[in-house]
Scaffold this active site. Sequence first.
Site, PDB file in Angstrom:
ATOM      1  N   PHE A  35      -0.098  -7.884  -4.000  1.00 38.02           N
ATOM      2  CA  PHE A  35       0.913  -8.005  -5.056  1.00 38.02           C
ATOM      3  C   PHE A  35       1.019  -6.671  -5.768  1.00 38.02           C
ATOM      4  O   PHE A  35       0.023  -6.121  -6.230  1.00 38.02           O
ATOM      5  CB  PHE A  35       0.548  -9.095  -6.077  1.00 38.02           C
ATOM      6  CG  PHE A  35       1.608  -9.248  -7.132  1.00 38.02           C
ATOM      7  CD1 PHE A  35       2.748 -10.000  -6.887  1.00 38.02           C
ATOM      8  CD2 PHE A  35       1.495  -8.594  -8.353  1.00 38.02           C
ATOM      9  CE1 PHE A  35       3.752 -10.114  -7.843  1.00 38.02           C
ATOM     10  CE2 PHE A  35       2.494  -8.704  -9.315  1.00 38.02           C
ATOM     11  CZ  PHE A  35       3.618  -9.466  -9.067  1.00 38.02           C
TER      12      PHE A  35
ATOM     13  N   LYS B 269      -2.020  -3.359 -17.014  1.00 34.47           N
ATOM     14  CA  LYS B 269      -2.643  -4.532 -17.627  1.00 34.47           C
ATOM     15  C   LYS B 269      -3.610  -4.196 -18.783  1.00 34.47           C
ATOM     16  O   LYS B 269      -3.173  -4.083 -19.908  1.00 34.47           O
ATOM     17  CB  LYS B 269      -3.299  -5.405 -16.552  1.00 34.47           C
ATOM     18  CG  LYS B 269      -2.242  -6.137 -15.705  1.00 34.47           C
ATOM     19  CD  LYS B 269      -2.778  -7.326 -14.952  1.00 34.47           C
ATOM     20  CE  LYS B 269      -1.652  -8.232 -14.489  1.00 34.47           C
ATOM     21  NZ  LYS B 269      -1.091  -7.905 -13.171  1.00 34.47           N
TER      22      LYS B 269
ATOM     23  N   ASP C 199      -4.013   0.185  -5.882  1.00 33.51           N
ATOM     24  CA  ASP C 199      -3.417  -0.499  -7.026  1.00 33.51           C
ATOM     25  C   ASP C 199      -4.573  -1.118  -7.814  1.00 33.51           C
ATOM     26  O   ASP C 199      -5.152  -2.116  -7.396  1.00 33.51           O
ATOM     27  CB  ASP C 199      -2.441  -1.567  -6.529  1.00 33.51           C
ATOM     28  CG  ASP C 199      -1.779  -2.344  -7.660  1.00 33.51           C
ATOM     29  OD1 ASP C 199      -2.347  -2.370  -8.776  1.00 33.51           O
ATOM     30  OD2 ASP C 199      -0.723  -2.949  -7.425  1.00 33.51           O
TER      31      ASP C 199
HETATM   32  C1  LIG Z   1       0.177  -7.489 -12.535  1.00 36.95           C
HETATM   33  C2  LIG Z   1       0.139  -6.611 -11.355  1.00 36.95           C
HETATM   34  C3  LIG Z   1       1.181  -5.717 -11.081  1.00 36.95           C
HETATM   35  C4  LIG Z   1       2.470  -5.668 -11.874  1.00 36.95           C
HETATM   36  O1  LIG Z   1       2.255  -5.329 -13.206  1.00 36.95           O
HETATM   37  P1  LIG Z   1       3.413  -5.599 -14.291  1.00 36.95           P
HETATM   38  O2  LIG Z   1       2.889  -4.974 -15.534  1.00 36.95           O
HETATM   39  O3  LIG Z   1       3.581  -7.077 -14.380  1.00 36.95           O
HETATM   40  O4  LIG Z   1       4.637  -4.948 -13.779  1.00 36.95           O
HETATM   41  C5  LIG Z   1       1.039  -4.873  -9.997  1.00 36.95           C
HETATM   42  N1  LIG Z   1      -0.072  -4.900  -9.231  1.00 36.95           N
HETATM   43  C6  LIG Z   1      -1.081  -5.748  -9.466  1.00 36.95           C
HETATM   44  C7  LIG Z   1      -2.297  -5.705  -8.604  1.00 36.95           C
HETATM   45  C8  LIG Z   1      -1.008  -6.640 -10.530  1.00 36.95           C
HETATM   46  O5  LIG Z   1      -2.010  -7.498 -10.749  1.00 36.95           O
END
Ligand SMILES: *Cc1c(COP(=O)(O)O)cnc(C)c1O
Length: 403
Positions: free
Chosen positions: A138, A252, A223
Site C-alpha cells: 500500500f 504518519k 516506504d
Molecule cells: C498510510 C500509508 C500511506 C499513505 O499515507 P497518506 O498520508 O494517507 O497519504 C502510504 N504508504 C503506507 C505504507 C501507508 O501506511
Amino acid sequence: MSNDNTEDTAALCADYQMDTYVRTATIVKGRGSRVFAPNGNQFLDFTSGISVVALGHAHPAVVEAIKSQAETLVHASNLFYTPQVGLLARKLSKAGLGGKCFLCNSGAEANEAMIKLARLWGSQNGGRYEIVCMRGSFHGRTLATLSATGQSKVQKGFDPLMPGFAFADFNDLESVKAAVTEKTVAVLFECVQGEGGVVPATEEFVQGVRALCDEKGLLMLCDEIQCGMGRTGRMWAFEHYGVAPDAFTSAKALGGGLPLGALIASPALSGVFTPGSHGTTFGGNPVACAASLAVFKVFEEEKVVEHAAAAGELFRKGLEAFVEKYDQLLEVRGKGLLLGLVLKEPRAGELIDELRNGGLLACKAGDSVVRFLPPLNVSDDDLEEGLEMVGDALDILFGGDAE
Ligand SMILES: *Cc1c(COP(=O)(O)O)cnc(C)c1O
C-alpha cells in the site's frame, strides 16, 4: 439523551462528508492512550489515529511546540528559509541516510516525490522509469501511488492507471528478479506491509533486493510511512535488516499528529531535484515541523523506540497466548508495536466491533487481520488492560468453541 452530540456529529458527517470510510464512533478528545466520546465514554486507542500519534494523544511536549510555533509563525512557504525546516531536515539526515530531504504533507505526497525522484534519476541514467512494486503493498491514494499499490481492490474503477509500475511477489526474490527489465529504475517495498495484512519482509528478501539493486544499478526505495518512526522497535524498519535503501519515505507519525511527510534520500540522490523540478505550497509547514522536532526530542529523552520494542514483546506474548487458546486464530504477525492478530476466517471486522464495544479501538488490515498500533510510549498497565479487552472480545465471539 446525553449522547446528542454524537448523533449530531455523526449525522452531520453522514450528510455532508463523502462516504470514503465506514466510521464507527465519534471522538472529541484524546489524552495519552485514550480517546473520549461526547458522552464521556472512553476508549483505549490502539489505533493511534492509524499509527500517527506515536506519543499518544495531546503529549505535553508536542502541544507546547504547536502552541508556541503557532504564535510565532504558522506559514511562510518554500520561497523562504524557516528555522524549523532546517532543524528537522538535519534531524532526518542524521537519523536517516546522511543526505537531504523533501518535506511535504502526507504519505501519498512523500511517495509521489520518491516516484518522481526515481524517474528523474532514471531519465538521467539510461532513460529508465519502471518501478517494481510488491503485491499486497500500500502506497497511497493519489493516482501514481494507487498505481504503485499492489491491491486491485483500491484500484478498481480508476482505470487507466498510471503506467511505469511492474509487480512482483513480496518476499519472493526470484519474482523481483523476473520483473526487472532494461526499463527498470527502482524496487519499492515496505519492510513490514501494513495495510496489506501486517506482513514483515524476510531478511533474505530485503538483503537480496539490496544486492540485486547494487548489481543492476537500481534504486532500493522503502516506504516507511507506517513501519518507520520507531513503530517496529527501531527508528526505521529497514534497520532490522542490516541494509539501507537509497531513499525512503516517512509520514504518519512524523508530525506528532500534524500532517507532515518526508522523502529522505542518500547523498547520491540528494541533488537530483533542482529548483523547479518538484514543489509544494504547504510542505515543511513550521508548525508541523516544530511538532516533529518535539517528537524527536521526546524519542531521544525518553528512549521511546527502545520502549516500543519491549512493549511490542509484551503485547505479542499476550496475543500469542490467545492464538494458543482459540482455534479460530492463526498467528500473530509484525514487529515491535505494529502487530496483526490473524484470524483463520475473514472475521476481523466482527472482532473489531466487539473490541470497540468493550472499549478498545483497533484497525483492520484486510478482512482477516486485526491490526494493533498502540502509542509507542504506551504503559505496561495499558497494554495489560488492552490484552484483557482482547480476551473478553474473543470470549464473546469465539468462547463457545474454545477448547
Ligand atoms: C498510510 C500509508 C500511506 C499513505 O499515507 P497518506 O498520508 O494517507 O497519504 C502510504 N504508504 C503506507 C505504507 C501507508 O501506511
